[in-house]
Write an enzyme that holds these catalytic residues in place. Structure first.
Site, PDB file in Angstrom:
ATOM      1  N   GLU A 363       2.433   8.528  10.884  1.00  0.00           N
ATOM      2  CA  GLU A 363       1.343   7.825  10.525  1.00  0.00           C
ATOM      3  C   GLU A 363       0.382   7.183   9.402  1.00  0.00           C
ATOM      4  O   GLU A 363      -0.308   7.111   9.880  1.00  0.00           O
ATOM      5  CB  GLU A 363       0.588   8.140  11.997  1.00  0.00           C
TER       6      GLU A 363
HETATM    7  N1  COS Z   1      -6.407  -4.850  10.639  1.00  0.00           N
HETATM    8  C1  COS Z   1      -6.437  -5.571  10.483  1.00  0.00           C
HETATM    9  N2  COS Z   1      -6.033  -6.102   9.497  1.00  0.00           N
HETATM   10  C2  COS Z   1      -5.605  -5.158   8.275  1.00  0.00           C
HETATM   11  C3  COS Z   1      -5.369  -3.849   8.328  1.00  0.00           C
HETATM   12  C4  COS Z   1      -5.844  -3.600   9.554  1.00  0.00           C
HETATM   13  N3  COS Z   1      -6.241  -2.071   9.668  1.00  0.00           N
HETATM   14  N4  COS Z   1      -4.630  -3.615   7.676  1.00  0.00           N
HETATM   15  C5  COS Z   1      -4.832  -4.776   7.074  1.00  0.00           C
HETATM   16  N5  COS Z   1      -5.079  -6.022   7.365  1.00  0.00           N
HETATM   17  C6  COS Z   1      -4.110  -7.351   6.800  1.00  0.00           C
HETATM   18  C7  COS Z   1      -5.261  -7.524   5.385  1.00  0.00           C
HETATM   19  O1  COS Z   1      -6.630  -7.577   5.883  1.00  0.00           O
HETATM   20  C8  COS Z   1      -4.678  -8.216   4.693  1.00  0.00           C
HETATM   21  O2  COS Z   1      -4.780  -9.310   5.458  1.00  0.00           O
HETATM   22  P1  COS Z   1      -4.577 -10.675   4.516  1.00  0.00           P
HETATM   23  O3  COS Z   1      -3.442 -10.964   3.475  1.00  0.00           O
HETATM   24  O4  COS Z   1      -5.118 -12.085   5.716  1.00  0.00           O
HETATM   25  O5  COS Z   1      -5.658 -10.315   3.993  1.00  0.00           O
HETATM   26  C9  COS Z   1      -3.425  -7.715   5.227  1.00  0.00           C
HETATM   27  O6  COS Z   1      -2.964  -7.372   6.733  1.00  0.00           O
HETATM   28  C10 COS Z   1      -2.242  -7.181   3.901  1.00  0.00           C
HETATM   29  O7  COS Z   1      -3.063  -6.180   4.096  1.00  0.00           O
HETATM   30  P2  COS Z   1      -3.446  -4.790   2.782  1.00  0.00           P
HETATM   31  O8  COS Z   1      -3.765  -6.152   1.122  1.00  0.00           O
HETATM   32  O9  COS Z   1      -3.874  -3.933   2.777  1.00  0.00           O
HETATM   33  O10 COS Z   1      -1.248  -4.702   2.967  1.00  0.00           O
HETATM   34  P3  COS Z   1      -1.064  -3.350   2.271  1.00  0.00           P
HETATM   35  O11 COS Z   1       1.131  -4.531   2.134  1.00  0.00           O
HETATM   36  O12 COS Z   1      -1.433  -3.884   1.010  1.00  0.00           O
HETATM   37  O13 COS Z   1      -0.692  -2.463   3.346  1.00  0.00           O
HETATM   38  C11 COS Z   1      -1.353  -0.474   4.099  1.00  0.00           C
HETATM   39  C12 COS Z   1      -1.485  -1.545   3.931  1.00  0.00           C
HETATM   40  C13 COS Z   1      -0.699   0.339   3.009  1.00  0.00           C
HETATM   41  C14 COS Z   1      -3.004  -0.037   4.645  1.00  0.00           C
HETATM   42  C15 COS Z   1      -0.267  -0.137   5.148  1.00  0.00           C
HETATM   43  O14 COS Z   1       1.061  -0.966   4.659  1.00  0.00           O
HETATM   44  C16 COS Z   1      -0.403   1.240   6.086  1.00  0.00           C
HETATM   45  O15 COS Z   1      -1.526   1.173   7.167  1.00  0.00           O
HETATM   46  N6  COS Z   1       1.013   1.779   5.555  1.00  0.00           N
HETATM   47  C17 COS Z   1       1.210   3.306   6.116  1.00  0.00           C
HETATM   48  C18 COS Z   1       1.925   2.315   7.227  1.00  0.00           C
HETATM   49  C19 COS Z   1       2.539   4.270   7.668  1.00  0.00           C
HETATM   50  O16 COS Z   1       1.696   4.193   8.842  1.00  0.00           O
HETATM   51  N7  COS Z   1       3.332   4.474   8.128  1.00  0.00           N
HETATM   52  C20 COS Z   1       3.543   5.459   9.438  1.00  0.00           C
HETATM   53  C21 COS Z   1       4.581   4.903  10.376  1.00  0.00           C
HETATM   54  S1  COS Z   1       4.629   4.567  11.649  1.00  0.00           S
HETATM   55  S2  COS Z   1       4.202   5.824  12.843  1.00  0.00           S
END
Ligand code: COS
Length: 386
Positions: A363
């Protein structure tokens, strides 16, 4: 110390503690060794209404929200961080439906999920999309009244034992993460099958499996929200579920500390219980302090979620990253206090150490959480200046 919990929440916590002690602790080593799925415990949890905790009353739930979920997960994990995951992983799989489901979708699925008639799973991760959740390759192509799903999900908690899955797939790959959509997929849908079942270091009582989609036809009405909302749904789901993983880590840490205290009171060396040595007392104190700090962080986020706070991404990530590190630290120290015995499978604490490790990985790894926290800090600072 009481945590200013409502009577209902105290009831849930105490019931979970009782189930953990009486039903889970005696079988934890068995399920850890065999890697079998603990259906008997899942049935007990269903009979005792555990799957109702976080579901709205309107759909047969108890409406105890995030706080109910974290308290139950913490107590169950205190006995076994693997067995508790059949329960907590279901909450993760149901979260997108709770947040983004239409009234029709909720009416269709939530009552059975609340009854514990089916477990749930969340399918985001793929072989090439782990930390980079936006890199999902699975596709969803609209064909008449159905979406055709093709691709592979892996490392899916409750894979193979759940009947209800939320799956993230690309309905418009050209748009990248903004082209992702979320779908409800039921077990038994033609074209949906299970692949490799993972053999894991820890949380071995939890089922982790590959999900394979080959021209899987999912009815159009199983789309959650709208096309293109998949990445946002996944991110919001993780925001809500991270305090839950944190509480799993918290339970593992507390369970390891419980064992360490008991052992130190009874183990004698140099003619006295090792608990009389400052070296051991200091260890126990450091373990307990970090656990208490983690607990307060988790409860604080959960309370805010239940109070309707919308902006808690940073705090959820903090709770998850901090508590996972606490669990690993505490479990490792517990093994140290047990000494040579701690390293042996005959004693319970090596399992806590193996179970704790995953909480720093899944996660969202500790590194991803720190990146989420760091970005939020910078964004907050920038918004104050402008
Ligand atoms: N709530 C609302 N919006 C969100 C958000 C959140 N928690 N996180 C990201 N966003 C939105 C951003 O605001 C952005 O929007 P805009 O395009 O309008 O600016 C968009 O989503 C993309 O966000 P970001 O550029 O931060 O995305 P990335 O591709 O850089 O990745 C992470 C973000 C690394 C945080 C994400 O890929 C992640 O959580 N990875 C881990 C996945 C995970 O936990 N996997 C476990 C398996 S699932 S059990």
């Amino acid at each position: 110390m009481d945590y200013m919990l409502s009577e209902e929440l105290i009831m849930i916590r105490d019931l979970a503690r009782q189930v953990a002690q009486e039903k889970i602790a005696p079988v934890a080593a068995h399920y850890d060794q065999t890697g079998e799925f603990p259906w008997d415990i899942m049935n007990t949890l269903a009979e005792m209404d555990f799957f109702r905790i976080y579901i709205d009353e309107k759909y047969g739930g108890l409406g105890l929200g995030s706080m109910g979920l974290v308290l139950a997960t913490e107590e169950l994990s205190r006995a076994c961080g693997g067995i508790s995951l059949g329960f907590a992983g279901t909450a993760l799989g149901v979260m997108p439906l709770l947040m983004y489901g239409s009234e029709e979708q909720k009416q269709k699925y939530l009552p059975d999920l609340a009854d514990g008639k089916m477990l749930a799973g969340f399918g985001l991760t793929e072989p090439n999309a782990g930390s980079d959740a936006g890199a999902v390759q699975m596709t969803a192509v609209l064909d008449g009244d159905h979406y055709i799903l093709n691709g592979v999900k892996h490392f899916i908690t409750n894979g193979g034992v759940a009947k209800f899955y939320t799956i993230i797939a690309m309905s418009n790959p050209q748009k990248g993460a903004r082209g992702a959509s979320a779908f409800i997929v039921e077990e038994g849908t033609p074209g949906f099958s299970y692949g490799k079942k993972e053999d894991k270091m820890g949380i071995r009582a939890s089922a982790t499996s590959e999900l394979i989609f080959e021209d899987c036809r999912v009815p159009k009405e199983n789309l959650l929200s709208k096309e293109g909302m998949g990445f946002l749904i996944a991110m919001k789901t993780l925001d809500h579920s991270r305090p839950g993983v944190a509480s799993q880590a918290l339970g593992i840490a507390q369970g390891a500390l419980d064992h360490a205290i008991e052992y130190s009171r009874h183990r004698e060396q140099f003619g006295q219980p090792i608990s009389s040595f400052q070296a051991i007392q200091f260890k126990l104190a450091d373990m307990a302090m970090r656990i208490e700090a983690a607990r307060n962080l988790i409860y604080h986020v959960a309370r805010n979620i239940d109070a309707g706070e919308k902006n808690f991404t940073k705090e959820a990530a903090m709770a998850k990253a901090y508590t996972a590190d606490v669990a690993m630290y505490v479990a490792t120290e517990a093994v140290q206090i047990f000494g040579g015995y701690g390293y042996m499978k005959e004693y319970p604490v090596e399992k806590y150490m193996r179970d704790a490790k995953i909480t720093q990985i899944y996660e969202g790894t500790g590194e991803i959480q720190r990146s989420v926290i760091g970005k939020a800090l910078i964004k907050e600072a920038a918004s104050k200046k402008t």
